[in-house]
Design a protein around this motif. Structure first.
Motif, PDB file in Angstrom:
ATOM      1  N   SER A   2      -4.238  -7.881   9.113  1.00 34.78           N
ATOM      2  CA  SER A   2      -5.398  -8.583   9.671  1.00 34.78           C
ATOM      3  C   SER A   2      -6.252  -7.647  10.521  1.00 34.78           C
ATOM      4  O   SER A   2      -7.478  -7.762  10.552  1.00 34.78           O
ATOM      5  N   ILE A   3      -5.620  -6.689  11.207  1.00 33.11           N
ATOM      6  CA  ILE A   3      -6.371  -5.702  11.989  1.00 33.11           C
ATOM      7  C   ILE A   3      -7.102  -4.739  11.047  1.00 33.11           C
ATOM      8  O   ILE A   3      -8.274  -4.406  11.252  1.00 33.11           O
ATOM      9  N   VAL A   4      -6.396  -4.290  10.006  1.00 26.97           N
ATOM     10  CA  VAL A   4      -7.021  -3.417   9.008  1.00 26.97           C
ATOM     11  C   VAL A   4      -8.229  -4.106   8.397  1.00 26.97           C
ATOM     12  O   VAL A   4      -9.300  -3.506   8.236  1.00 26.97           O
ATOM     13  N   GLN A   5      -8.066  -5.383   8.066  1.00 31.90           N
ATOM     14  CA  GLN A   5      -9.158  -6.150   7.451  1.00 31.90           C
ATOM     15  C   GLN A   5     -10.375  -6.208   8.366  1.00 31.90           C
ATOM     16  O   GLN A   5     -11.521  -6.084   7.919  1.00 31.90           O
ATOM     17  N   ALA A   6     -10.137  -6.390   9.655  1.00 31.55           N
ATOM     18  CA  ALA A   6     -11.231  -6.520  10.614  1.00 31.55           C
ATOM     19  C   ALA A   6     -11.864  -5.189  10.987  1.00 31.55           C
ATOM     20  O   ALA A   6     -13.056  -5.126  11.312  1.00 31.55           O
TER      21      ALA A   6
ATOM     22  N   GLN B 158     -13.001  -1.738   2.651  1.00 28.19           N
ATOM     23  CA  GLN B 158     -11.877  -1.639   1.731  1.00 28.19           C
ATOM     24  C   GLN B 158     -11.545  -0.196   1.356  1.00 28.19           C
ATOM     25  O   GLN B 158     -10.375   0.152   1.167  1.00 28.19           O
ATOM     26  N   ALA B 159     -12.560   0.657   1.261  1.00 31.68           N
ATOM     27  CA  ALA B 159     -12.314   2.052   0.889  1.00 31.68           C
ATOM     28  C   ALA B 159     -11.477   2.795   1.924  1.00 31.68           C
ATOM     29  O   ALA B 159     -10.832   3.802   1.612  1.00 31.68           O
ATOM     30  N   ASP B 160     -11.474   2.275   3.153  1.00 36.18           N
ATOM     31  CA  ASP B 160     -10.757   2.956   4.244  1.00 36.18           C
ATOM     32  C   ASP B 160      -9.509   2.210   4.705  1.00 36.18           C
ATOM     33  O   ASP B 160      -8.900   2.591   5.710  1.00 36.18           O
ATOM     34  N   TYR B 161      -9.121   1.162   3.997  1.00 38.45           N
ATOM     35  CA  TYR B 161      -7.962   0.371   4.422  1.00 38.45           C
ATOM     36  C   TYR B 161      -6.726   1.238   4.652  1.00 38.45           C
ATOM     37  O   TYR B 161      -6.067   1.147   5.694  1.00 38.45           O
ATOM     38  N   ALA B 162      -6.403   2.047   3.660  1.00 39.33           N
ATOM     39  CA  ALA B 162      -5.152   2.807   3.737  1.00 39.33           C
ATOM     40  C   ALA B 162      -5.165   3.817   4.881  1.00 39.33           C
ATOM     41  O   ALA B 162      -4.149   4.012   5.565  1.00 39.33           O
ATOM     42  N   GLN B 163      -6.314   4.465   5.122  1.00 44.31           N
ATOM     43  CA  GLN B 163      -6.392   5.454   6.207  1.00 44.31           C
ATOM     44  C   GLN B 163      -6.335   4.789   7.585  1.00 44.31           C
ATOM     45  O   GLN B 163      -5.702   5.321   8.508  1.00 44.31           O
ATOM     46  N   VAL B 164      -6.987   3.633   7.718  1.00 38.60           N
ATOM     47  CA  VAL B 164      -6.913   2.911   8.989  1.00 38.60           C
ATOM     48  C   VAL B 164      -5.483   2.435   9.227  1.00 38.60           C
ATOM     49  O   VAL B 164      -4.961   2.524  10.349  1.00 38.60           O
TER      50      VAL B 164
ATOM     51  N   ALA C 207      -5.261  -9.421  -0.183  1.00 36.19           N
ATOM     52  CA  ALA C 207      -4.132  -8.751  -0.815  1.00 36.19           C
ATOM     53  C   ALA C 207      -4.254  -7.231  -0.676  1.00 36.19           C
ATOM     54  O   ALA C 207      -3.251  -6.533  -0.506  1.00 36.19           O
ATOM     55  N   GLU C 208      -5.494  -6.724  -0.723  1.00 33.56           N
ATOM     56  CA  GLU C 208      -5.709  -5.289  -0.590  1.00 33.56           C
ATOM     57  C   GLU C 208      -5.346  -4.785   0.803  1.00 33.56           C
ATOM     58  O   GLU C 208      -4.770  -3.702   0.954  1.00 33.56           O
ATOM     59  N   ALA C 209      -5.688  -5.576   1.815  1.00 34.04           N
ATOM     60  CA  ALA C 209      -5.341  -5.188   3.184  1.00 34.04           C
ATOM     61  C   ALA C 209      -3.828  -5.258   3.390  1.00 34.04           C
ATOM     62  O   ALA C 209      -3.243  -4.411   4.079  1.00 34.04           O
ATOM     63  N   ILE C 210      -3.198  -6.246   2.798  1.00 32.40           N
ATOM     64  CA  ILE C 210      -1.735  -6.355   2.883  1.00 32.40           C
ATOM     65  C   ILE C 210      -1.083  -5.146   2.215  1.00 32.40           C
ATOM     66  O   ILE C 210      -0.142  -4.547   2.746  1.00 32.40           O
ATOM     67  N   GLU C 211      -1.594  -4.768   1.057  1.00 30.99           N
ATOM     68  CA  GLU C 211      -1.056  -3.612   0.341  1.00 30.99           C
ATOM     69  C   GLU C 211      -1.199  -2.343   1.179  1.00 30.99           C
ATOM     70  O   GLU C 211      -0.296  -1.490   1.212  1.00 30.99           O
TER      71      GLU C 211
END
Length: 407
Positions: A272-276, A280-286, A352-356
């Motif tokens: 939820s923090i990543v999502q906020a 999406q392109a930076d989800y994994a790095q964040v 689902a992408e943020a969860i992944e």
């Protein structure tokens, strides 16, 4: 002047002689058949045999002519087939309809018309993806195909298929579109408006989230109201609506390989923090940067996540601006500037992408990140506070050039 008969010798002697008598005397009749006569004395052309060299030449000419004719026929056939493929002559571009049998056709979230058309053709629901796209363009009237499952038939007319997929979402169901990163109160507004169920019913259910299988530590339904497009039955209850959304969140966690309840809650909070905080392109790095901050050897931020999004959630507002006093307020259980580790729970509905990303964070050396352009979503990462401060100035300069965007 020509004579039919040769002059009779009797004419010289004054005697009369019949022509037949003359011929019998001077040209006696042979007893052999006429055919035999000619065969014996006048060889027939039918009996002649051409020489072997002439026969070979004839055979060669025949073979050459046959090859030429077959080659010509082959060229004509090939040209006809090429033109048929080029012009589509003889191909079935559309079925007459109305179709046969029954098939459940699924439109995935994010699927565009081209993907949908190709899938329809592959499943033999329509004859041609191109024809379907043409039909969709003519009947859509600005509407778009929504994700979900549709009961259709095989070999449908393209226009009928397009209309079936463009059916009004509210026809026979309650349609609700819940975007990612929405907070619980925002989701309740959408659910109440979509279903006609009083908002107070959803609020009352949120007071006891454990009835839906949510861990005891969760203060509300926050984070478990899975985003997506829903088609609820017309007679659905508020409890059934919430349960369906919660079940979808658990399904997404299990799909990502997270089955332990405590770990599920932790991952959902990080997601939820990543999502906020990121595009999406930076989800994994964040997510990787957050994990670095949560690490036991973190001497850069000493266990503090320092997320503006968590602080503003605890303050009950959405904003990019925080005062020093708000950042130092330990009484806010979502204040990750003042309190180490994760906040007490999720701060929105992660995708689902943020969860992944939370399950599989990128292996990065960063501790800091800041989005320097809210329009493009450009985010810059850094390992030190000094470098991060430079990027913060870049963000502030963008805000100055775009008044009102960073409030």
């Amino acid at each position: 002047m020509s004579h039919r008969y040769p002059p009779s010798p009797a004419a010289d002697h004054g005697a009369e002689q019949h022509p037949d008598d003359y011929y019998e005397e001077h040209y006696p009749v042979h007893p052999e058949p006429v055919e035999q006569f000619f065969e014996a004395d006048m060889p027939s052309r039918r009996r002649r045999r051409p020489s072997k060299s002439r026969q070979r030449r004839r055979r060669r000419r025949t073979i050459v002519m046959l090859i030429v004719v077959l080659g010509f026929v082959g060229v004509v056939v090939a040209a006809a087939m090429f033109l048929r493929n080029l012009l589509g002559v003889g191909e079935v571009t559309d079925y007459a309809g109305p179709g046969t049998g029954s098939v459940t056709f699924t439109v995935d979230e994010g699927a565009g018309p081209l993907i949908i058309g190709n899938s329809l053709e592959q499943q033999d629901i329509v004859a041609s993806s191109d024809e379907f796209l043409n039909a969709l363009s003519s009947v859509s009237d600005g509407r778009v195909i929504q994700p979900g499952e549709y009961e259709m038939k095989y070999q449908m007319n393209s226009e009928d298929a397009a209309k079936a997929l463009l059916a009004e979402p509210g026809a026979g169901v309650h349609y609700a579109a819940v975007a990612r990163d929405l907070r619980q109160n925002e989701v309740f507004d959408i659910l109440a408006e979509s279903t006609g169920i009083a908002r107070e019913e959803f609020e009352a259910l949120a007071e006891d989230p454990t009835q839906f299988g949510i861990p005891d530590q969760a203060p509300s339904l926050e984070g478990f109201l899975y985003p997506g497009e829903y088609r609820f039955d017309l007679d659905i209850t508020a409890t059934e609506v919430i349960q369906q959304m919660v079940d979808n969140s658990f399904a997404a966690l299990e799909e990502a390989g997270v089955t332990d309840p405590a770990e599920q809650y932790r991952i959902l909070t990080i997601a939820s923090i990543v999502q906020a905080e990121a595009g999406q392109a930076d989800y994994a790095q964040v997510a990787g940067s957050i994990m670095n901050r949560l690490g036991p050897d973190n001497t850069e931020t000493n266990g503090l996540i320092q997320s503006d999004a968590t602080v503003t959630y605890g303050l009950g507002r959405k904003s990019y601006n925080l005062t020093d006093e708000e950042k130092s307020d330990k009484s806010n259980p979502y204040n990750t500037y003042a309190n180490e580790g994760l906040p007490v729970g999720p701060i929105g509905s992660p995708s689902a992408e943020a969860i992944e990303a939370a399950v599989n964070p990128a292996d990065v050396p960063y501790y800091y990140w800041v989005t320097v352009n809210l329009d493009s979503g450009e985010t810059k990462f850094s390992e030190t506070l000094a470098e991060h401060a430079q990027y913060v100035q870049e963000y502030q300069a963008w805000c100055a050039d775009n008044a009102g965007r960073c409030e």
